[in-house]
Structure formats: C-alpha cells, structure tokens
Design an enzyme around this catalytic site. Sequence first.
Site, PDB file in Angstrom:
ATOM      1  N   GLU A  21       2.524  -6.958   4.943  1.00  0.00           N
ATOM      2  CA  GLU A  21       2.109  -6.107   6.058  1.00  0.00           C
ATOM      3  C   GLU A  21       0.981  -6.813   6.804  1.00  0.00           C
ATOM      4  OE1 GLU A  21       0.001  -1.779   7.082  1.00  0.00           O
ATOM      5  OE2 GLU A  21       0.565  -2.270   5.026  1.00  0.00           O
TER       6      GLU A  21
ATOM      7  N   ASN B 124       2.058  -2.781  12.388  1.00  0.00           N
ATOM      8  CA  ASN B 124       1.731  -1.396  12.704  1.00  0.00           C
ATOM      9  C   ASN B 124       1.762  -1.189  14.225  1.00  0.00           C
ATOM     10  OD1 ASN B 124       0.710   0.063  10.084  1.00  0.00           O
ATOM     11  ND2 ASN B 124      -0.109  -2.027  10.005  1.00  0.00           N
TER      12      ASN B 124
ATOM     13  N   GLU C  13       5.924  -0.249  11.524  1.00  0.00           N
ATOM     14  CA  GLU C  13       5.360   0.898  10.824  1.00  0.00           C
ATOM     15  C   GLU C  13       4.744   1.861  11.833  1.00  0.00           C
ATOM     16  OE1 GLU C  13       2.752  -0.074   7.640  1.00  0.00           O
ATOM     17  OE2 GLU C  13       4.195  -1.376   6.611  1.00  0.00           O
TER      18      GLU C  13
ATOM     19  N   ASP D  58       4.531   5.308   7.991  1.00  0.00           N
ATOM     20  CA  ASP D  58       3.321   4.923   7.272  1.00  0.00           C
ATOM     21  C   ASP D  58       2.503   6.160   6.903  1.00  0.00           C
ATOM     22  OD1 ASP D  58       1.546   3.225   6.111  1.00  0.00           O
ATOM     23  OD2 ASP D  58       0.536   2.660   7.966  1.00  0.00           O
TER      24      ASP D  58
ATOM     25  N   GLU E 104       1.579   2.982  -1.474  1.00  0.00           N
ATOM     26  CA  GLU E 104       0.407   2.290  -0.945  1.00  0.00           C
ATOM     27  C   GLU E 104      -0.817   2.560  -1.831  1.00  0.00           C
ATOM     28  OE1 GLU E 104       0.567   1.995   3.752  1.00  0.00           O
ATOM     29  OE2 GLU E 104       0.645   4.095   3.149  1.00  0.00           O
TER      30      GLU E 104
END
Length: 741
Positions: A517, A578, A610, A639, A696
């Site tokens: 990520e 993101n 995301e 997310d 996460e």
Amino acid sequence: MTAARWRAWYTPIALCMAVAEVLLILFGTVVRVPVWLVWVPALVGLVATVAGFRAAAAGAEGALRAFWRRLAVAMGAVLVAAISQTVDVLTMPSTGLPPLGARTLLLYVAGATLAVTALLRLPGGARSWRRLTTTLLDVAVVAVTGGIAGSQYVDWFVERFGVSAQAWWLNIAMMAIAVAGVVVVVKIMSARQSPVSRGALWWLAPIGLAGPLSTVLMTLFKPWPHLNGSAAVLPFVGLCGVLAARAQHRHVAGARPHQVVDLSAHCRGTAIPLVATVLTSALLTVVRLSTGHLSTVQVTGTALLLLLVVARQAVALAENGTLLRTVARQAMHDELTGLYSRRWFTAAVAAAEGPRTVVLLDLKEFREINDSLGPVAGDALLIAFGKRLTALAADDAVVARLGGDEFGVLLPGTGQAGPLLTANAEPLHAAGHDVLVDLSIGVAEGEADLYRQAEIALREAASGGHRVIRYDASLERRLTQRATVAADLRRALLAGEFHLLYQPIVELPSGRMTGVESLIRWTRPDGEIVSPADFIPVAEDTGLIVELGAWIIDSVCAQAAAWQRQHGPDALTSIAVNVSARQLVDPALPEIVAAALARHRVPAHRLTVEITETAVFGGGRALATVTALAQLGVSIALDDFGTGHSSLGLLRTCPVNAIKVDKSFVDGLGGTPQQEAIATALTGIAETMGLRTVAEGVETAAQARRLFELGYRQAQGFLFARPLPPAAIDALLAQPHPAAA
C-alpha cells in the site's frame, strides 16, 4: 376552444403578409390591381394572429389563459369584420367614402369592445388603495389627453368625410379601436406584476392606431379607388398580434418563480403624466401655429389635465414612501423564510453591546436532500428549519438565514446556545416528507469579532466531522497553521518535496509479501516532516488533493512498472493507492488512472484503488467514478471498513473486490466473543460474496494467529513491516520467498 401549440411559422407568415401589402400598395399606385388581391394579406395576417393568440392561451393558466382567449375572440371578430368589409368593397358602390356597411362597422366595434374588456379584466398587480387611485388617475390622464387629441381628430374627420350617418359610424368604429390602444398603453405603464409579458403588451399597443391610421390612408388613397386604408393597416395589425403572442410564449417558457417589488414598473407608471403632458403640449403647439387659436375643448381639457397630473404626482409621492419601506424590508429579510438577511444579521452583531452569543448552523447534506426530494421540498425544509430556530431562540434573539442552507442566531448574554443545539432532535416536515437533518454548528461567545469567530468554529465543525465546535484561541492557531500549510502545498509539489513509502501486505500465516500500500510523506527542505494528518485535510479543502492525487497515481504506476521489469510480472499481485472523497467527485479521475496505466504499461488488475465507505455512501458522482474505475479492470478496496457510514448494502451496490478491516476491530481479537463478533462476521460475509479481506493494524503474533483461525488470509501492520522506501521493497522482492521484515 381546443388546445393549440405555438408554431414557428406564425411569425414568418405575418411578416410576409405585411411586406406583401406594402408591395401591393406601391404597385397599385402605378397599375390598377384587382380589388380582392389587396385584401388577401390582411385576411391571412389576421388568421395568423387568431392562431397565435389561441396558442398563447394554450400555454398559459388561470387569468392569463382567459386573457389570451378573450383576445383571440376579439381578433376573431375583427377577422370577420375584415371579411365583411371585403364583401362590401366587392359588392357595394362607392359614395365618396370607401364602401363600408353597417354590419362591418358593428363587427369592428364589437372586436374593439371585446379587446378593451379583456384588457380591463387583466390583473395588474397590487390592489392597495393608493395603487387603485394611481391607476384611476392614470386612466383619467390618458383619457383627457386622448380627448384633446380626439377633438382635433373629429374636426379633421368632419372636414374630410362630412357628417353623414355612414361617416359617423365609421368615426365611432375608429375611435373604439383607438380606445383599445389607449387601454393597452395604460396597462403597460401602470401594471406592476402583470401576468402578461410586458413585451407582449407593447406589441399590442400599436394596434390601437389602426383605426385612425386607416381613415388617414383613406384620404391618401382617393386617387386609387382600388386601394383601401383598412386593407393597408390590417396586415400590420396581424403582425403586431403575432409578435405579441410570440413574446408571451417566450416569457412563459423562461418564467421565474419568485417575484420581488418591480421598481422599474413603478418608474414606468410615474412616466404616464410626463408622456401625456409632452404629447398634449406638442399637439396644442401644432394646432396653435396652424390655426391661430385653440378650441374651448382643448383649453378646458388642458386645465383638467394639469389638475390630474398634480393629483397623480401627489399620490405618487405618498406611494414612494410605501415602496421604499417595502424595499427596505426586502433588503433586511430573506425572501424565502422571512427571517433576517445576512446583511441585517452582520450589522446587528456588529452593533450589539455587551456579552452575547453568535450561533451559526449549517444543514449537512442539504444539497443531496434537495436533489433527491426536489426543490419544493428543499425550500419547505429551509422554511421549517427557520421556524424551529425561531421557536427555540429567545424572544429578543435575532434569527437569520445567511444564504443557502446556513442560518445564524444572535443571542443576548452568554451560555444561551443550549436549546439551539437540539434543533435537529426531531424530524422536520417538508412538503409531505419527514426529514431528519444533521447539523454543523459553530458557537462564539464574548463581546468582539463574534461573527468571524463563529464562522471559524463552523468551518472547523464542517471540515472536521464534528457536530458542534465552540470557538477558542486554539482554533485561530490551527487556522493560521492550515493557511500556512496551504500556501506551502503547491510549492512543495512543484519542488518535489513529496515522496512515497510502501507498507507490505502479507499472506497469512507465512508472512510472504503479496502486495503493498502506497503512503505519501512530505519532508521540507529543512528536514521537518509534515504529518499526512496535517496536510491531507488542507489539500482536500483547497482542492489541491486532485493534483497531488494525480502525482501519486502516476508515481505508483511508475514504481509498479519498475518492480515489474526488475522482479518479473508476478512479483507483486497488487499495489494499492488511496483515493480521497474529493478525487472521487472529479470526473477526470478514471482518465487519469487509465493514462497512467497505459503510460507505464501496468496491467489494470495490478492496481488497487482504496476508498472509504463515507466517500461513496451517498452514491451519485462518487459511485459513478468508482464504477468507471472498476470497468478499467482496476481492483476496488473499501478501506477502514466498519468505521464510516457502514452498510452491507454498499457491498452490493459498489463494485468492491476487497474489504480492509479496520485496526479497531483487530485490537479486539483475543477478548470476549462480543469483541470479536464484527471481525468474525466480516470474514464470513466476504467469503460468501467472493471478496478478499485484509486485516489492518496487526501488531502482535497472537492477533495474526487468531485472524488466520477466523479465515483471514491477508494482513498488514507493524508486526510485519512499517512503511518502507522503494529500495527496501526491492530488497524484499529480491529474496527467493519475499517475506516482510
């Protein structure tokens, strides 16, 4: 009368008939043309007018429809009169005057009378006693002016046509038509909020000149008996009528729903005495110079006119005071809700003395409510909310609508804002809907600069996701810091001060790295590191997040291409980026992503976008953008799942490939069954729907083991690796079985 629709050919036909009549008259002064041919343009032009009036009626409602219907009947009578006159001309002998039967004269008088009736029954706006008095005086002024002009016209008419019965009937018909024109002019100049387009009234006004003008033309056409004054003017009557109907059609098509005091109409109304006086003075001057004297009627009429003008202006002065008070009230109050306006509210806050409280309230998601329920319900919601605020505020409070969906309340003293904070406790009734609104509220208390302080608090409440923020000095410091960050953001982007780190996503239980990520970082030239928590919200507020996000997407794709070339196409199954809520409402985002993938030759399925639940919860533009991204072949991951506007229905409506379970649920693992309930349920739902799950914030080996037992096969967190620079990811990928550090 059957419904009719406006036809585009009405105007060209009427115009062609007017031009054809002019050409026939010019040609007829040289060569004798058939008598009937002169009347064809007149009849066709009047037919087009009747059709136009019927179309104007069909497109209107209420009093406006009745007005145009009456005018259509009146013009129909004029059309029949014109047909009758055509028959008279073809069958009756000439006796000095053009052939004109009693039947024809009666039909012309009937048409003029019907038109005057339609105009007199037309609403003209306000009905106060001053307005009625002003209108009566206007009519009297125009009538006296017309009487003075009419006396001169009668003298001229008698001199030209004598005093035979036919001549007097003709004179009565022409005067009736002229009166219709006078009534139109009075309506134009005195009506404030007439439902009829002012342009339509102005086009109707010249029709009143048709009668007197036709008698003038009769004398001019004596050398050419095949020509006729009525035939000459009727095509222009038709043209003016069609243009009036066309102006009304356009007015209805572009009508605006709200009306305010029409100051321009008032100014036009006060022009009536001036115009009448000027015209009368010009007429009397001409008569005096040509004859050497004035008649008793003209002298008496002039004296009466002056008295009426004085009375009219006296009433106008009194009306001006009422008008100014009305305008002042409109300036102080919001038109929709009746509350005070922003201008009045800010002035009241500035003028207030002693301790006081300013509360600013903003209805969250009002635009979405307005779009989904319609503007009528939106207006009703604003009105209902204004009434609730007024009921909750103290009697001596000032309640205002500041614009859009923002309201303000000025309260005496401090500590009085409590009741207003419950303004959304109960649903509001709006046009048949019960709507529960959410609020952002900014509160400032003290003695100075309260409006600005309350604005700062409101802005913080709206941007920070809080419901109520009370102003204090720390807000000012944060605002200053935010302004500084905003000023530095663009410079930093151009100077290359941003860079990306990558946090591994690993496979459970082996810990093998399968994806990463991307996370943005900002390091100033002096080495100071600016936290994403500080600059990302500022980038969102300023809109720079769109440009910054495009840079991130391109950089991520470039890095993915580099790893792909160096370590093979299967080194990483996914590299995530993101995307913020602000980026999702940018319609160009799918093109930006597609261009970056193509430029760096990265397969679309290698990129994961995301997004947060909140960003797409309301659907609309954001959901459409996500759908477009999914159609590119890009993977979509939700997310921080479970912390925003969580809805299992979102997993069905949004094209999701994976859900990332928030750290707060991972922290509850190993505790009671209740603490593990959500994490357990999510993996079951995801498996059923064919979605990947990524846990996460995994920080302990115990959490990793428990996640694997619950069915999780991917995770990320400090247990496996912190965010790493690209070189560190290179080192991991170079290992035979890359495992997170």
